[in-house]
Design an enzyme around this catalytic site. Sequence first.
Site, PDB file in Angstrom:
ATOM      1  CG  ASN A   1      39.642  44.148  32.758  1.00 42.34           C
ATOM      2  OD1 ASN A   1      39.955  43.006  32.414  1.00 42.34           O
ATOM      3  ND2 ASN A   1      39.794  44.572  34.000  1.00 42.34           N
TER       4      ASN A   1
ATOM      5  N   GLY B   1      38.177  36.783  36.102  1.00 45.84           N
ATOM      6  CA  GLY B   1      36.765  37.018  35.801  1.00 45.84           C
ATOM      7  C   GLY B   1      35.957  37.116  37.081  1.00 45.84           C
ATOM      8  CB  SER B   2      32.342  36.781  37.682  1.00 47.70           C
ATOM      9  OG  SER B   2      32.045  35.450  37.304  1.00 47.70           O
TER      10      SER B   2
ATOM     11  CD  GLU C   1      44.839  37.450  40.433  1.00 44.95           C
ATOM     12  OE1 GLU C   1      44.208  38.284  41.111  1.00 44.95           O
ATOM     13  OE2 GLU C   1      45.909  36.947  40.801  1.00 44.95           O
ATOM     14  CG  LEU C   2      38.150  34.977  41.408  1.00 42.97           C
ATOM     15  CD1 LEU C   2      37.575  34.027  42.438  1.00 42.97           C
ATOM     16  CD2 LEU C   2      37.860  34.502  39.992  1.00 42.97           C
TER      17      LEU C   2
ATOM     18  CB  CYS D   1      40.406  43.641  39.009  1.00 38.14           C
ATOM     19  SG  CYS D   1      39.905  42.554  37.660  1.00 38.14           S
TER      20      CYS D   1
ATOM     21  CD  GLU E   1      34.399  43.319  40.251  1.00 36.13           C
ATOM     22  OE1 GLU E   1      35.593  43.595  40.061  1.00 36.13           O
ATOM     23  OE2 GLU E   1      33.897  42.219  39.946  1.00 36.13           O
TER      24      GLU E   1
END
Length: 475
Positions: A152, A228-229, A248-249, A282, A376
């Site tokens: 992204n 990511g996830s 960073e999820l 995010c 999400e």
Amino acid sequence: MSQHYGLFINGKWIQTQEQNEVLNKYNGDVFATVSKASEQEVEDAINHAQAAFESEDFPPYQRYKTLLKVSELLQAHKEELAQVITNEAGKPIKQARTEIDRATQTFELSAEEAKRITGEGVPVEAAPGSENRMAFTMRVPVGVVGAISPFNFPVNLVAHKIAPAIAAGNAVVLKPASATPVSSLKLAELFEEAGLPEGFLNVLVGSGSTVGNQMMEDERINYYTFTGSAEVGLKLKQNTGLNKLTLELGNNSPVIVDRKADVDQAATTLAQKSFAYAGQVCISVQRIYVHEDIQEAFQKKFIEATEELKVGDPFDAQTDVGPMIGEKEAEGAEEWLQEAKGQGADVIHGGKRKGAILEPTIVSNVDHSMKVVSEEVFAPIVTLMSFSDLDQCIKEVNKSDYGLQGGIFTTDIDRAFKAARKVEVGGFMINDASQYRVDLMPYGGVKNSGWGKEGPKYTINDMTEERLVVMNLKQ
């Protein structure tokens, strides 16, 4: 005709037998082809990264000069790189240009921090029996950094991983998202032009199940930085032992619109920040809690502001909302909408899909049992819920498994700070959307939203280790 890119390993461009097609996300045409890494290329990249790090031939001032040069080159190639982002990520061109501006700052900030890595004096002489000793700490690089980046923000989120790593003196093995690898390879070209020593940046393209897993299992990688996830992040944390890492999820950002909010400001800001880049950020706003006293006025203004957004071709400079990263992802978001409608939710604006483009969508009559609220969505979908009591609202907000960023709109400072203290997030915005971020601030979440902080100063601290040095002096 599409352009072909090789892998970047040890300062050289490597061609492989297998290739990956990179599609234009708006029209589906092949934008570029990229070599795919096999196990051998992953092995070579880690070998060269380790050798480069062990050479100790990259002092702080040279790191500063190299990163500053990359920052300057980013601006010199701004339009070219923005076009790449819009092609491979489907990001509206005006937002892609902004991303290049932000990445420029990220590299500049990292360059500056390369000259500020310091330790501190430790007064061990104050301990009985240590009167003749002196001590200090210094910060040393961790070694090889394995970086796995998302689609992204294919330039700026990559910048947040590789620029601080290099500023700290580490070598990097980068795996960009398979959907958007060209941006990372273009960055490698800029590093090459800036004179980065061989081996300090290696870029591999391939799937997470091959390249990602091999990187995860390699003990020579000392630090992992992943965006990511939550599912993949948890797997990475569980399988990398005692290695340091930044995760960073996922997230489903909440914003509270209090009874004392400026309704026009809140509605306009939230419309712009909820649907930018088709909600694939995010910290995009996903859950809006509106006080019942202003619910009707806010909803009306919010719909009006959303209707003003232009949807369509991302190369049109007026476009606000373009395609999602793929039609499959847009279909998945549409399925969540249908499921929510079946559970009693109302789509009060948008909801229509054409290919990879999903209209900005506002959903009311929702609750936390619905996926569009509790999980999400990562799509241009926002849910509206009303509340009467702020304390109860905060409890509802905190039911989420995530906690990256959130916010409140209110002119009541006491209520603003009550929310700031009690909402469980890593960053909280007052009179702004959850999507606010500048690149020098500490950025990271709590709960399932992650572990550690981004922002060059904070990342460099994590990507170095503190070492204590004690001198036993003669009497």
